[in-house]
Design an enzyme around this catalytic site. Structure first.
Site, PDB file in Angstrom:
ATOM      1  N   CYS A   2      32.264  -6.922 -50.927  1.00  0.00           N
ATOM      2  CA  CYS A   2      32.419  -7.691 -52.156  1.00  0.00           C
ATOM      3  C   CYS A   2      32.856  -9.123 -51.852  1.00  0.00           C
ATOM      4  CB  CYS A   2      33.416  -7.064 -53.115  1.00  0.00           C
ATOM      5  SG  CYS A   2      33.052  -5.358 -53.572  1.00  0.00           S
ATOM      6  N   ARG A  27      28.686 -10.264 -46.598  1.00  0.00           N
ATOM      7  CA  ARG A  27      29.692  -9.213 -46.743  1.00  0.00           C
ATOM      8  C   ARG A  27      29.090  -7.906 -47.269  1.00  0.00           C
ATOM      9  NH1 ARG A  27      34.958 -11.566 -46.940  1.00  0.00           N
ATOM     10  NH2 ARG A  27      35.752  -9.913 -48.274  1.00  0.00           N
ATOM     11  N   TRP A  73      29.905  -4.482 -54.170  1.00  0.00           N
ATOM     12  CA  TRP A  73      29.425  -3.350 -53.377  1.00  0.00           C
ATOM     13  C   TRP A  73      29.991  -2.102 -54.041  1.00  0.00           C
ATOM     14  CZ3 TRP A  73      31.254   0.531 -49.944  1.00  0.00           C
ATOM     15  CH2 TRP A  73      30.298   1.044 -49.057  1.00  0.00           C
ATOM     16  N   ASN A 100      37.978  -7.362 -55.888  1.00  0.00           N
ATOM     17  CA  ASN A 100      37.607  -6.689 -54.642  1.00  0.00           C
ATOM     18  C   ASN A 100      38.649  -5.625 -54.339  1.00  0.00           C
ATOM     19  OD1 ASN A 100      35.593  -8.571 -54.412  1.00  0.00           O
ATOM     20  ND2 ASN A 100      36.507  -9.672 -52.693  1.00  0.00           N
ATOM     21  N   GLY A 101      38.205  -4.488 -53.797  1.00  0.00           N
ATOM     22  CA  GLY A 101      39.141  -3.432 -53.422  1.00  0.00           C
ATOM     23  C   GLY A 101      38.976  -2.198 -54.279  1.00  0.00           C
ATOM     24  N   GLU A 487      27.151   1.888 -28.860  1.00  0.00           N
ATOM     25  CA  GLU A 487      26.944   0.656 -29.616  1.00  0.00           C
ATOM     26  C   GLU A 487      25.460   0.393 -29.839  1.00  0.00           C
ATOM     27  OE1 GLU A 487      27.719  -3.023 -31.556  1.00  0.00           O
ATOM     28  OE2 GLU A 487      28.813  -1.144 -31.308  1.00  0.00           O
ATOM     29  N   LYS A 491      23.672   0.037 -33.504  1.00  0.00           N
ATOM     30  CA  LYS A 491      22.893  -1.127 -33.929  1.00  0.00           C
ATOM     31  C   LYS A 491      21.516  -0.705 -34.446  1.00  0.00           C
ATOM     32  CE  LYS A 491      25.799  -4.172 -33.536  1.00  0.00           C
ATOM     33  NZ  LYS A 491      26.665  -3.139 -34.054  1.00  0.00           N
ATOM     34  N   GLU A 494      21.883   0.978 -37.858  1.00  0.00           N
ATOM     35  CA  GLU A 494      22.390   0.064 -38.887  1.00  0.00           C
ATOM     36  C   GLU A 494      21.280  -0.764 -39.517  1.00  0.00           C
ATOM     37  OE1 GLU A 494      26.843  -1.604 -38.217  1.00  0.00           O
ATOM     38  OE2 GLU A 494      25.460  -2.051 -36.595  1.00  0.00           O
ATOM     39  N   HIS A 510      24.004  20.015 -22.120  1.00  0.00           N
ATOM     40  CA  HIS A 510      24.905  20.834 -22.932  1.00  0.00           C
ATOM     41  C   HIS A 510      24.518  20.814 -24.411  1.00  0.00           C
ATOM     42  CE1 HIS A 510      27.624  21.663 -19.624  1.00  0.00           C
ATOM     43  NE2 HIS A 510      27.544  20.373 -19.294  1.00  0.00           N
ATOM     44  N   LYS A 609      30.050  -6.080 -44.559  1.00  0.00           N
ATOM     45  CA  LYS A 609      30.516  -6.731 -43.334  1.00  0.00           C
ATOM     46  C   LYS A 609      31.985  -6.442 -43.083  1.00  0.00           C
ATOM     47  CE  LYS A 609      30.312  -9.440 -39.782  1.00  0.00           C
ATOM     48  NZ  LYS A 609      29.592  -8.982 -38.570  1.00  0.00           N
TER      49      LYS A 609
END
Length: 614
Positions: A2, A27, A73, A100-101, A487, A491, A494, A510, A609
């Protein structure tokens, strides 16, 4: 997640509000809106992009001198126009709110307000704030007082901006656990979620702290801290932002992610600047009290989320091998709900690009409450909550990272963690003068090595064309390159939405080997280190099952291309710094696969973000 922009000025503030929202798009958001206080409260909202909101504003000749704007968001309530901010109380006295929050006690407050006669038109927790402020305004017709009283009833993390219809000359903002700052311009006063939104109008910023409530007029402002029921006027320092407009613009690149991948040689050099021109490393890199705290440290606890967590996992190998210190790495959102054993002399390291990651901040606070005495923050934002809440700190110098998928923040975090490793090793007598000089020389060469690593891009583009047709991928690594495989998988999923998982290569037999077939590409990281021969055996297991291998190898790793085995070679082997180099081709792979698939590279679906809520 947000974004908030607010302004009170002596001229039309709509262009500044919309440009601020555009700069906050990184964001993550699914709707956007703007409200003005101009002969009454007026708003525009859309589930489209900020560009669509700008088009609506132009079509309706939207203008005014006082306003608030927001990118949302979704948390409470699906993405829709009725759930988009700003929210109005509707009831007299009418107020407009952006937020926001998350308000954790919104359900109880909603029931209370409904019983008082307030009607709700959205599914959001934010609308509760609008009605609650209106409720208090009925008792005391002062917006600042009503906001202070309302925040005393809210449970959760939030940043809020409020306008009252009856008083168009001001807005009131407050912060508790979510970032919010003020901007002091020549012809107006502004508020925003981060500095990048306000560089267009001012570089003079005031960073609010938890509990701060600020009243903004076009030519003045005041700040009162209302935490824990107290009321205290405070003077927050005015700071000149070091960010530049150019740093938050895309320049000649197609996407911010591409720009940020190619900025890595420069930003790593900036992060290492204090060491690259020195002959030795000093604890003062981490603060004036660092030497005393480091000398009392007997173990390390790293708390982080997402990409920063992967940086911590690499650092564990370095800290245990080079510095000889036991190191535990915890996902912050899990740690804060455990009851772990505590070592009083453990150094707790929090890692966060933004310094506002809610779970990491909460985990640090929890660690402190358990009895951990020492803390260090590794962060990219000097004015962040993480920097303010830790005893020691190291600021990476990645500059603004706009792309949601972190790239340059990750490599600068790794550079910082190597400096921490060297410092602790030196203080513990495990880093000889000769070894220290060797490692500093390797760090000096690192930006050049990163530049060479970027040269594999044309080969990566060819691989990307094959990956774009796949639905799943497997990433393998061993030792300190296993977190780099993690990582790389993160990526890819995402930004391309291809399902990808990473495994320590020794775990292949395994379970994951059952997934391997011709439609499951397997990406392997193959540096020329002591585990290379072990990794080669794992690669043979993949080939024996008909799997297609894509191997990122060092120039001298002696892995030859053959049918079903494709190799891209980096120019050199970087020893203990090898994980930083091998990150580059994995970032490029994710980026070019996403391009092939046509996804929104910089703003992938469902992601934000800066995750400032739990």
């Amino acid at each position: 997640m947000c974004g908030i922009v607010g302004a009170v000025a002596k001229s039309n503030i709509v262009p500044a509000l919309l440009e601020g929202l555009r700069r906050l798009e990184y964001r993550g958001y699914d709707s956007a809106g703007i409200a003005l206080n101009n002969g009454g409260l007026h708003r525009l909202r859309t589930t489209g992009r900020v560009a669509e909101l700008s088009k609506l504003a132009d079509e309706q000749h939207f203008s005014g001198e006082t306003g608030i704007a927001h990118t949302r968001w979704a948390t409470h309530g699906a993405p829709s126009e009725r759930n988009a901010h700003p929210h109005f109380s509707g009831e007299r006295p009418n107020v407009a709110v952006v937020h926001n929050g998350i308000i954790e006690n919104h359900e109880a407050l909603r029931q209370h307000l409904q019983s008082a006669g307030f009607a709700f038109t959205s599914d959001t927790d934010t609308e509760v704030i609008a009605h609650l402020i209106s409720f208090h305004l009925r008792k005391n017709p002062d917006l600042f007082e009503a906001v202070c009283r309302s925040t005393g009833e809210l449970v959760g993390a939030y940043a809020i901006a409020v306008m009252e219809e009856a008083r168009p000359e001001r807005i009131v903002v407050c912060r508790n656990g979510a970032p919010l700052l003020l901007g002091l311009g020549e012809s107006g006063t502004y508020a925003a979620s981060d500095a990048s939104a306000l560089l267009q109008v001012t570089r003079r910023m005031i960073y609010l702290e938890d509990g701060d409530v600020a009243e903004l007029y076009s030519d003045s402002y005041s700040v009162v801290n209302c935490q824990d029921g107290a009321r205290m006027k405070v003077a927050r320092a005015v700071q000149e932002s070091e960010l530049s407009n150019e740093s938050v613009e895309m320049g000649p690149y197609a996407h911010f992610m591409q720009k940020e991948i190619f900025e890595q040689p420069g930003v790593v050099a900036n992060t290492l600047e204090m060491v690259l021109n020195a002959q030795s490393i000093s604890p003062r890199l981490f603060g004036s009290e660092a030497e005393n705290i480091f000398n009392n440290t007997d173990s390390i606890l790293i708390l982080a989320c997402g990409t920063s967590y992967h940086a911590g996992l690499v650092a564990r190998y370095w800290l245990e091998t080079v510095a000889g210190l036991p190191c535990n790495v915890e996902i912050a959102s899990e740690y804060r709900y455990r009851n772990p054993a505590v070592g009083a002399n453990t150094l707790v390291v929090g890692i966060s690009q933004s310094g506002e990651t809610a779970d990491t901040l909460a985990a640090l606070g929890y660690a402190r409450s358990l009895g951990h005495r020492y803390s260090l923050g590794i962060c990219n934002v000097a004015e962040s909550a993480l920097v303010r809440q830790t005893d020691l700190r190291f600021l990476t110098r990645a500059g603004p990272e706009i792309g949601v998928a972190s790239t340059k923040a990750f490599t600068t975090q790794l550079a910082a963690l190597m400096l921490l490793t060297m410092t602790l090793a030196k203080l513990r007598g495990r880093l000889t003068g000769e070894k220290e000089r060797e490692m500093i020389i390797a760090l000096r060469h690192l930006p050049v090595a990163l530049q060479l690593a970027l040269q594999v891009e044309p080969q990566v583009k060819v691989w990307a064309g094959r990956f774009a047709k796949k639905s799943h991928a497997l990433f393998l690594g061993r030792g300190m390159h296993y977190p780099i495989a993690m990582e790389g998988a993160l990526k890819l999923k995402e930004i391309s939405y291809i399902h990808a998982e990473a495994y320590a290569a020794g775990e292949l037999k395994h379970g994951p080997l059952a997934l391997v077939d011709k439609d499951m590409p397997v990406v392997a990281i193959a540096p020329n280190d002591t585990l290379l021969e072990k990794l080669k055996s794992n690669l043979q297991e993949v080939r024996a099952r008909g799997g297609e291998l894509y191997v990122f190898a060092d120039a001298d790793s002696r892995i030859q291309e053959s049918e079903g085995l494709h190799v891209i070679r980096l120019a050199e082997h970087a020893g203990s710094l090898s994980p930083i180099l091998h990150t580059i081709p994995l970032q490029l792979l994710a980026y070019h696969v996403a391009l092939q698939k046509g996804t929104d590279v910089d703003k992938p679906r469902n992601l934000a973000k800066s995750v400032t809520v739990e």
